[in-house]
Design an enzyme around this catalytic site. Structure first.
Site, PDB file in Angstrom:
ATOM      1  N   GLU A   5       2.823   6.848  -2.518  1.00  0.00           N
ATOM      2  CA  GLU A   5       2.571   8.074  -3.288  1.00  0.00           C
ATOM      3  C   GLU A   5       2.972   9.333  -2.523  1.00  0.00           C
ATOM      4  O   GLU A   5       3.334  10.335  -3.149  1.00  0.00           O
ATOM      5  CB  GLU A   5       1.082   8.182  -3.627  1.00  0.00           C
ATOM      6  CG  GLU A   5       0.471   6.953  -4.267  1.00  0.00           C
ATOM      7  CD  GLU A   5      -0.154   6.024  -3.251  1.00  0.00           C
ATOM      8  OE1 GLU A   5      -0.579   4.931  -3.648  1.00  0.00           O
ATOM      9  OE2 GLU A   5      -0.205   6.379  -2.041  1.00  0.00           O
ATOM     10  N   ASP A  26      -8.838   3.676  -3.431  1.00  0.00           N
ATOM     11  CA  ASP A  26      -9.954   3.943  -2.511  1.00  0.00           C
ATOM     12  C   ASP A  26     -11.144   4.569  -3.231  1.00  0.00           C
ATOM     13  O   ASP A  26     -11.195   5.783  -3.461  1.00  0.00           O
ATOM     14  CB  ASP A  26      -9.489   4.864  -1.386  1.00  0.00           C
ATOM     15  CG  ASP A  26      -8.375   4.233  -0.558  1.00  0.00           C
ATOM     16  OD1 ASP A  26      -8.145   3.020  -0.706  1.00  0.00           O
ATOM     17  OD2 ASP A  26      -7.728   4.959   0.215  1.00  0.00           O
ATOM     18  N   ASP A  47       0.834  -1.194   0.000  1.00  0.00           N
ATOM     19  CA  ASP A  47       0.000   0.000   0.000  1.00  0.00           C
ATOM     20  C   ASP A  47       0.876   1.254   0.000  1.00  0.00           C
ATOM     21  O   ASP A  47       2.066   1.207   0.320  1.00  0.00           O
ATOM     22  CB  ASP A  47      -0.896  -0.017   1.232  1.00  0.00           C
ATOM     23  CG  ASP A  47      -2.186   0.776   1.044  1.00  0.00           C
ATOM     24  OD1 ASP A  47      -2.330   1.437   0.005  1.00  0.00           O
ATOM     25  OD2 ASP A  47      -3.042   0.715   1.944  1.00  0.00           O
TER      26      ASP A  47
END
Length: 767
Positions: free
Chosen positions: A423, A487, A420
């Protein structure tokens, strides 16, 4: 980034220098390869005196691979820290050609040519495919923009023809066609409902028959008919701009050449195609909860392949220390074994951040494994976890340290990782271990992060057994599958934007893709969840995951259980077909989930479609995005047969239907033979053993070859080929299999024992 005020004026306070003239053109040799060098001053030179007090663009055109020409554009050389370039793989001995005549020079790489006029005014640099001009760099197309603060940006422009459309640029959630959009290639954790994206790729495909890859991992800015409406412009910070022109003409051919340069996906393990179930993000769970989910699926005859533990398998404020929460999971090794005893694989969540309460923070700080500021202090933030810092993967020792911690989890029995984040990478005042340009590192960090984890899995589990569930990526990320969409909200609108993201990333070279079935944020109503199940289980990879609510189907209603079972069953029976598409992805870079325009580029009606897709080459899927079940979809030319009803429809038209939750438009292309596997409890089986060839859509005079990559199923068995022909009213089959197989033809099924390598079926009319 826009540099003009309308077409005639420049931005207020900015200075724009543009190439005005081609002054010198000369073929040269670099490392024994032909290169065409072009000098282009920023003003017209009419006398020797004009060469004084002026700027100059130095350009070079180099054929580096069949159908690929590299372009270099410099204003001031090495004026800044060199940007990081994507990793490329090509034959350094490749020889294109440079030819000249009385009017111009032509640089050729297979079917792609760039033609540069001889010395004189700027008459345009033309790009040709198979001898036909497809785009050009006209006046104002090569330049440097200088801001009021003296920041410098290099840009290039190509002409957009009427009707030309542009795709790609990463996983973008807005309109599938990028014309009219401004796109910044800058990874952000922005969800799926804005212009921000987790996976930014400075590569686009044009329906004119070519693609462009900008060789810069930093902030590349694209204006796709959004500044000058008849131009596509891309720009980077600094005085140097490099890019590749990649020939088609078809989108598949462009992707094949692009992925040959930047990487193709390896084979992924067969178990990864099955259903993944997670704890969800912030829900309360312990071993009893986890086992109730797993046992609940088994009790309802819903096969699972992977169970995923999300963030809170670790203690709060300690992410990441890779230590199981001793209160919630006092016996993690035993728990993992108990899950694996039920035939499941185990995935755990990780990210590249080390919170200061982690047992690893002090060790990382002392050894220089964490990203530092320019003043030598360690970079911190409270965003996400209190006082977290970032692993510096440009330091080989830091990467090895991180790998070592993950290996302990693999030794415990964990099979794969959800990588995950990646970024939120700082830029201002940052000093990387290897001295890299911080702007270039922002996007590239995701590549290093995922590469570190994927290489460990490959080494520890073996080739073909490594798989990630990754969120962030850039150029080359497709070589480290799988990626998921991030998401999204639990709404029909977000289901649509999720699909658009999948179509966009497919046109950016990514072959395997997944998303959160039912949406991540919020709690979907039962209807939406059931609609999303059909979509998610007809993607290459399928995962049930939420944020504050769980996604086990019985929390919705009993019909959701039935719909889950139905589509898991369908996907597992489709494994021979999906495996065939996956093998094609591995060999050519063609994605498993395909935009309609990728499979039907000759049909103008497919150019704008972003509400349906092809699963492989022969199955069309149109998800239902409305609670009333109404769906409108497009069928290209030919005949199409419904997988569920068996109805045959004629294409070149739009169709509107209404579906319940147990069906949706799944249409089989005319001429296709679809292989169905015999097992519905696991994706790990010999896909060719006992396969049923559905030849219902094969019509007179057609021949179809099915290649089932049985070895990809984890059995070690050889690939199997079936050639099915419909000739003179008969169905003829030849095969290499030694196992039993079945044929479905004209509504009847025929079974063949092991060792049967040929068969001919002739049915009387009406039988």
């Amino acid at each position: 980034m826009k540099f003009t005020n309308g077409f005639w004026l420049d931005r207020k306070g900015w200075t724009i220098e543009r190439a005005k003239q081609i002054r010198q053109v000369a073929p040269i040799s670099i490392d024994d390869r032909p290169v065409l060098e072009v000098l282009a001053p920023i003003k017209n030179i009419t006398s020797r005196g004009d060469t004084l007090n002026t700027g100059l663009f130095d350009m070079a055109f180099e054929p580096i691979a069949p159908g690929v020409i590299r372009v270099r554009q410099h204003r001031w050389r090495k004026n800044t820290i060199p940007p990081i370039q994507p990793e490329l793989s090509f034959d350094p001995t490749y020889q294109g050609s440079i030819d000249e005549n009385s009017e111009d020079y032509r640089v050729t790489a297979d079917n792609l040519s760039v033609t540069v006029p001889r010395e004189g005014t700027w008459d345009g640099i033309r790009v040709s495919l198979n001898g036909e001009n497809i785009t050009e760099m006209t006046t104002r197309s090569v330049g440097l923009a200088i801001s009021p603060d003296q920041e410098r940006y290099s840009f290039a422009q190509f002409v957009l023809q009427p009707g030309e459309r542009v795709y790609g640029l990463g996983e973008r959630f807005g309109h599938f066609v990028k014309n009219g959009q401004s796109v910044d290639i800058w990874n952000e954790d922005g969800g799926t409902s804005s212009e921000q994206a987790y996976k930014n790729v400075p590569f686009y495909i044009s329906t004119a028959g070519y693609g462009i890859l900008v060789l810069n991992t930093g902030d590349v800015s694209f204006e796709i008919g959004s500044e000058a409406v008849s131009r596509i412009q891309f720009s980077v910070s600094g005085d140097e701009l490099e890019y590749l022109i990649i020939a088609g003409p078809s989108p598949k051919e462009i992707l094949e050449r692009y992925t040959a340069l930047t990487g193709r996906p390896p084979k992924v393990p067969a178990w990864s195609y099955g259903l993944w179930l997670t704890t969800s993000f912030t829900t309360s769970y312990d071993e009893e909860t986890v086992m109730s989910f797993i046992d609940g699926m088994a009790e309802r005859d819903i096969p699972l392949s992977v169970f995923h533990f999300d963030t809170f398998w670790m203690r709060e404020f300690h992410w990441c220390d890779f230590v199981w929460d001793p209160v919630t999971f006092p016996d993690p090794r035993g728990l993992i074994q108990r899950i694996k005893d039920k035939g499941l694989k185990v995935c755990v969540w990780i990210n590249p951040y080390i919170a200061q309460r982690s047992r690893l923070w002090e060790e990382g700080a002392e050894n220089g494994y964490l990203v530092k500021r320019s003043d030598g202090s360690i970079w911190h933030t409270d965003l996400w976890q209190a006082g977290l810092s970032l692993v510096d993967f440009t330091n080989p020792k830091a990467a090895q340290w991180y790998r070592g911690e993950l290996k302990k989890l693999l030794d415990m029995g964990v099979d794969c990782f959800k990588t995950d984040f990646g970024e939120r990478i700082p830029v201002s005042g940052i000093a990387w271990h290897n001295g890299a340009d911080p702007v270039s590192m922002h996007n590239y960090y995701a590549h290093l992060y995922n590469r570190t984890v994927f290489d460990l899995l490959t080494e520890e589990r073996g080739e073909g057994e490594a798989v990630l569930f990754a969120r962030s990526a850039t150029v080359g990320g497709q070589a480290m599958p799988v990626h998921w969409g991030g998401d999204c909200d639990s709404t029909y609108a977000s289901m649509g934007e999720t699909l658009r993201g999948g179509l966009s990333i497919a046109m950016s070279g990514f072959s395997f893709w997944s998303h959160d079935i039912g949406g991540f944020e919020g709690m979907p109503d039962a209807g939406l969840f059931k609609r999303w199940l059909a979509f998610g289980l007809l993607s290459s990879h399928s995962r049930l995951h939420g944020s504050g609510t769980v996604r086990v189907p019985w929390v919705f209603d009993e019909e959701a259980v039935e719909v889950t079972r139905r589509f898991v069953d369908l996907k597992l029976r489709l494994m021979p077909y999906i495996g065939q598409a996956a093998r094609e992805a591995h060999k050519t870079g063609t994605p498993v989930l395909r935009p309609m325009v990728l499979e039907f580029p000759e049909d103008p009606a497919t150019c704008e479609i972003d509400t349906q897709f092809m699963l492989g080459s022969d199955i069309l899927v149109a998800p239902v995005f409305r609670p009333d079940g109404k769906v409108t979809y497009y069928l290209p030319a030919g005949k199409w047969r419904s997988l569920f009803s068996g109805d045959v429809l004629t294409g070149s038209r739009w169709v509107t239907e209404t579906h319940g939750y147990s069906t949706l438009p799944v249409m089989i292309r005319e001429g296709a033979v679809i292989p169905f596997g015999k097992k519905t409890d696991t994706p790990v089986y010999n896909w060719a053993d006992g396969v049923t060839l559905d030849a219902t859509s094969l019509f007179e005079g057609q021949t179809y070859t099915v290649t089932i990559p049985a070895s990809d199923a984890g059995t070690g068995a050889p690939d199997v080929t079936f050639t099915v022909a419909h000739v003179a009213g008969a169905c003829e089959v030849t095969t290499t299999t030694q196992a039993a197989w079945n044929l479905k033809y004209r509504g009847q099924e025929f079974s063949y024992e092991a060792g049967t390598s040929t068969a001919t079926i002739r049915l009387s009319e009406g039988s």
